[in-house]
Each structure stands twice: as structure tokens, then as C-alpha cells.
Design an enzyme around this catalytic site. Structure first.
Site, short mmCIF file in Angstrom:
data_model
loop_
_atom_site.label_atom_id
_atom_site.label_comp_id
_atom_site.label_asym_id
_atom_site.label_seq_id
_atom_site.Cartn_x
_atom_site.Cartn_y
_atom_site.Cartn_z
N MET A 33 0.84 -1.20 0.00
CA MET A 33 0.00 0.00 0.00
C MET A 33 0.87 1.25 0.00
O MET A 33 0.40 2.35 0.36
CB MET A 33 -0.93 0.00 1.21
CG MET A 33 -1.89 -1.20 1.18
SD MET A 33 -3.40 -0.97 2.13
CE MET A 33 -2.75 -0.76 3.78
N GLY A 34 2.15 1.11 -0.38
CA GLY A 34 3.03 2.27 -0.42
C GLY A 34 3.51 2.68 0.96
O GLY A 34 3.46 1.88 1.89
N HIS A 37 8.98 1.12 3.47
CA HIS A 37 10.07 1.12 4.44
C HIS A 37 10.93 -0.12 4.18
O HIS A 37 10.68 -0.88 3.22
CB HIS A 37 9.52 1.16 5.87
CG HIS A 37 8.46 0.11 6.15
ND1 HIS A 37 8.71 -1.24 6.09
CD2 HIS A 37 7.14 0.23 6.47
CE1 HIS A 37 7.62 -1.91 6.39
NE2 HIS A 37 6.64 -1.04 6.61
N GLY A 39 11.04 -2.93 5.49
CA GLY A 39 10.32 -4.20 5.45
C GLY A 39 9.86 -4.52 4.03
O GLY A 39 10.04 -5.64 3.52
N HIS A 40 9.26 -3.53 3.37
CA HIS A 40 8.82 -3.72 1.98
C HIS A 40 10.03 -4.02 1.08
O HIS A 40 9.96 -4.89 0.20
CB HIS A 40 8.12 -2.46 1.45
CG HIS A 40 6.91 -2.05 2.22
ND1 HIS A 40 6.86 -0.90 2.97
CD2 HIS A 40 5.69 -2.62 2.35
CE1 HIS A 40 5.65 -0.76 3.51
NE2 HIS A 40 4.92 -1.80 3.16
N GLN A 64 -10.52 -2.69 2.23
CA GLN A 64 -10.04 -3.40 3.41
C GLN A 64 -10.02 -2.53 4.66
O GLN A 64 -9.60 -2.97 5.72
CB GLN A 64 -8.68 -4.04 3.16
CG GLN A 64 -7.53 -3.06 3.02
CD GLN A 64 -6.28 -3.74 2.50
OE1 GLN A 64 -6.21 -4.21 1.37
NE2 GLN A 64 -5.25 -3.81 3.35
N GLY A 151 4.71 -10.26 3.65
CA GLY A 151 5.45 -10.23 4.91
C GLY A 151 4.81 -11.09 5.99
O GLY A 151 3.58 -11.11 6.12
N ASP A 154 2.29 -9.53 8.75
CA ASP A 154 0.84 -9.71 8.72
C ASP A 154 0.58 -11.22 8.60
O ASP A 154 0.28 -11.72 7.52
CB ASP A 154 0.25 -8.93 7.55
CG ASP A 154 0.53 -7.44 7.66
OD1 ASP A 154 -0.25 -6.73 8.30
OD2 ASP A 154 1.58 -6.98 7.14
N ILE A 180 10.89 -7.28 9.41
CA ILE A 180 12.03 -6.38 9.64
C ILE A 180 11.64 -5.42 10.77
O ILE A 180 10.52 -4.90 10.79
CB ILE A 180 12.38 -5.59 8.34
CG1 ILE A 180 12.61 -6.57 7.18
CG2 ILE A 180 13.57 -4.68 8.56
CD1 ILE A 180 13.73 -7.57 7.36
P1 AMP Z 1 1.43 -2.92 3.51
O1 AMP Z 1 1.95 -1.90 2.57
O2 AMP Z 1 1.49 -2.54 4.95
O3 AMP Z 1 0.11 -3.50 3.09
O4 AMP Z 1 2.47 -4.12 3.42
C1 AMP Z 1 2.83 -4.66 2.18
C2 AMP Z 1 3.59 -5.93 2.42
O5 AMP Z 1 4.75 -5.66 3.21
C3 AMP Z 1 2.76 -6.97 3.20
O6 AMP Z 1 3.01 -8.24 2.65
C4 AMP Z 1 3.30 -6.83 4.59
O7 AMP Z 1 3.16 -8.01 5.35
C5 AMP Z 1 4.76 -6.52 4.32
N1 AMP Z 1 5.38 -5.86 5.48
C6 AMP Z 1 4.88 -4.82 6.20
N2 AMP Z 1 5.70 -4.53 7.22
C7 AMP Z 1 6.75 -5.39 7.15
C8 AMP Z 1 7.93 -5.60 7.94
N3 AMP Z 1 8.18 -4.87 9.01
N4 AMP Z 1 8.78 -6.59 7.58
C9 AMP Z 1 8.51 -7.36 6.48
N5 AMP Z 1 7.41 -7.21 5.71
C10 AMP Z 1 6.54 -6.25 6.03
#
Ligand code: AMP
Length: 282
Positions: A33-34, A37, A39-40, A64, A151, A154, A180
Site C-alpha cells: 500500500m506504499g 520502508h 520491510g517492503h 479493506q 510479509g 501480517d 524487519i
Molecule cells: P502494507 O503496505 O502494509 O500493506 O504491506 C505490504 C507488504 O509488506 C505486506 O506483505 C506486509 O506483510 C509486508 N510488510 C509490512 N511490514 C513489514 C515488515 N516490518 N517486515 C517485512 N514485511 C513487512
């Protein structure tokens, strides 16, 4: 460093993937969702090792979010995201407008059971996973990647996506990337920007209490007592705890200790208006 192509329509996405496939290149998809960081970015690095071509989608999916949730104020940082993805060497950014994903008259939603009704996130966000599964099914069908990476942050979402992809016979390998974290244990999240300085100091208590509880359980301490102690520590630090649960890591059902199946501890808690989630292996 490369310049990722920006793709905004399903047709253009299909054209790109068709060309890559014609050249014998495989494709990985990392949905986001942009507000990107590290983690992404770690997921894009896994993607790089799995496929010649990497697509990162950026779409803040309205379906969602519940009406009282943070859809309108969710951080949108496209230019910064684009730079990070250029540095990460991704091939394309798929960033459709809501009307491309949900044209007027859109009327189909995926209905879920199994891990989506484990009584964790679904108890507090009842329509959330059907919104996630529907948009992820669309992204999977639109891009039809060989592999899609999500990730473990979630954890229930990852289980829901694995189940949906298998149940709908989508020929896509779903991979999980490890969470991460900041140096103090706080899981990176786009929502961490909502935390003020005082809340940021409290935030790592959630993960610290979980790690301590996991260690005690591994050492053989009584599970119920350890879990209620951890709940008390988290609450005393100033969190409003939605749940802290120990589950079977595969089914997300109640743990069957005798089975020797891996366990997962999962939590969600609010500091002020900000809701944090976390999970760890036990
Ligand atoms: P989001 O943009 O929050 O929907 O996350 C996009 C993807 O990045 C999802 O698959 C998340 O599980 C993953 N994600 C979010 N935070 C982290 C993190 N801290 N470490 C690894 N993956 C992450």
C-alpha cells in the site's frame, strides 16, 4: 539503480508481463500500500532472488478499511516510494487508480473461512480479510506472477492469501518474508509515523513482552500464566490490548502442544489511536 516503469492500467500490466514471458523471463509480484520502508524493500530483495522481473504494486485498497479506520489519512508518499524502488532495482511499479480496480458496478467479493476466521484480526476487523483477499486475487490474476511475496508481519493475512491462492487454483507460489524491525524490536510499519515521541518509546514493549513470554514458554513455564502475565505487562505499559494469543503456526487454530507443531504468538494493541500488530515464532 534502474528506473522502474510506472504502470497504471490492467492492460498495460498485461502487455508488460506478456513481453517478459515471451522473452522467457519469470515474474515476481510484491503487493504493497506504499509508504515504503525497509520491510517492503526486504520483500523486493527476496523477489529479486526468485525472478528476473519484479513488479511492486502500490494500491491503498479502500475495501479493506472499515469506515472508522485510517483510509483517508493513510500515508501516501509516491515520489519517495518511487526512489526507493529505483534503488532496489525493481522493473515496474503497478499503481492503479481506485477506478481501475473497482470500476462502477463492481460487485464481486471473495468470501472466506479457514484462517480468515481464526478469531484474531477478524474479530476486530470483520470485513478486512474479504477486502484483502479480493484485491489480492485481482492483483494475482492481473499480473499472474510466478511468485508473490508477502510479509510475515501480517501473519494471518499471509495464511489467508496462501489459502485463497490455493483454493482458486492460481498457479502462483506464495512466499513469506521475515519481519524487519527497528533496533528496539518494534516491527516496521507504515503506521509507525502516527506515533508521537512518547508513544514511540512505549511501542517496543509489545514485542519485548512477546519475546519474554515466548522464552518462558520454551523453558517450560505454564502457558496460561505466562500469557496472562504478558497481557498485564502490555496493558500496564499503556496499550489497549485487542488480543495476545498463542496459536498453531499453520492452522492458526488453538495450539496442540502434544502434536509438536510449531507455535506462533500473535498480538494487536493500540497506543492512543494507532493500532500495532506483531507476531513471533515460539
Ligand atoms: P502494507 O503496505 O502494509 O500493506 O504491506 C505490504 C507488504 O509488506 C505486506 O506483505 C506486509 O506483510 C509486508 N510488510 C509490512 N511490514 C513489514 C515488515 N516490518 N517486515 C517485512 N514485511 C513487512
Amino acid at each position: 539503480m534502474s528506473t522502474p516503469r510506472i504502470i497504471e492500467s490492467v492492460n498495460a500490466l498485461r502487455q508488460a508481463t506478456r513481453q517478459w514471458r515471451a522473452a522467457g523471463e519469470n515474474v515476481a509480484l510484491v503487493p504493497t500500500m506504499g509508504a515504503l520502508h525497509a520491510g517492503h524493500i526486504s520483500l523486493t530483495q527476496i523477489a529479486r532472488t526468485k525472478a528476473k522481473r519484479v513488479i511492486v504494486s502500490i494500491f491503498v485498497n479502500p475495501t479493506q478499511f472499515a469506515p472508522h479506520e485510517d483510509f483517508s489519512k493513510y500515508p501516501r508518499t509516491f515520489e519517495a516510494d518511487r526512489e526507493k524502488l529505483a534503488t532496489a532495482g525493481v522493473d515496474a511499479i503497478y499503481a492503479p487508480q481506485p477506478a481501475e480496480m473497482y470500476p462502477p458496478g463492481f460487485a464481486t467479493t471473495i468470501s472466506l473461512a479457514g484462517p480468515a476466521s481464526a478469531g484474531l484480526e477478524d474479530r476486530f476487523r470483520p470485513a478486512h480479510f474479504s477486502g484483502v483477499a479480493t484485491v489480492v486475487a485481482k492483483l494475482h490474476i492481473q499480473a499472474m506472477p510466478d511468485v508473490a511475496i508477502y510479509g510475515e508481519k501480517d501473519f494471518q493475512q499471509l495464511a489467508v492469501i496462501r489459502q485463497m491462492t490455493r483454493d482458486l487454483d492460481l498457479p502462483i507460489e506464495v512466499l513469506g518474508g521475515e519481519t524487519i524491525r527497528e533496533a528496539d524490536g518494534l516491527a516496521l510499519s507504515s503506521r509507525n509515523v502516527y506515533l508521537d515521541a512518547a508513544q514511540r518509546l512505549v511501542a517496543p514493549v509489545l514485542n519485548a513482552a512477546m519475546r519474554d513470554a515466548a522464552r518462558r514458554i520454551r523453558c517450560g513455564e505454564a502457558m496460561e500464566a505466562v500469557m496472562s502475565n504478558a497481557r498485564a505487562v502490555i496493558t500496564a505499559a499503556g496499550f489497549a490490548l485487542d488480543y495476545l494469543e498463542l496459536r498453531d503456526a499453520v492452522t492458526l487454530g488453538p495450539p496442540d502442544i502434544a502434536s509438536g507443531q510449531p507455535l506462533r504468538m500473535l498480538a494487536a494493541a493500540k497506543i492512543g489511536a494507532t493500532r500495532l500488530i506483531d507476531n513471533i515464532a515460539v
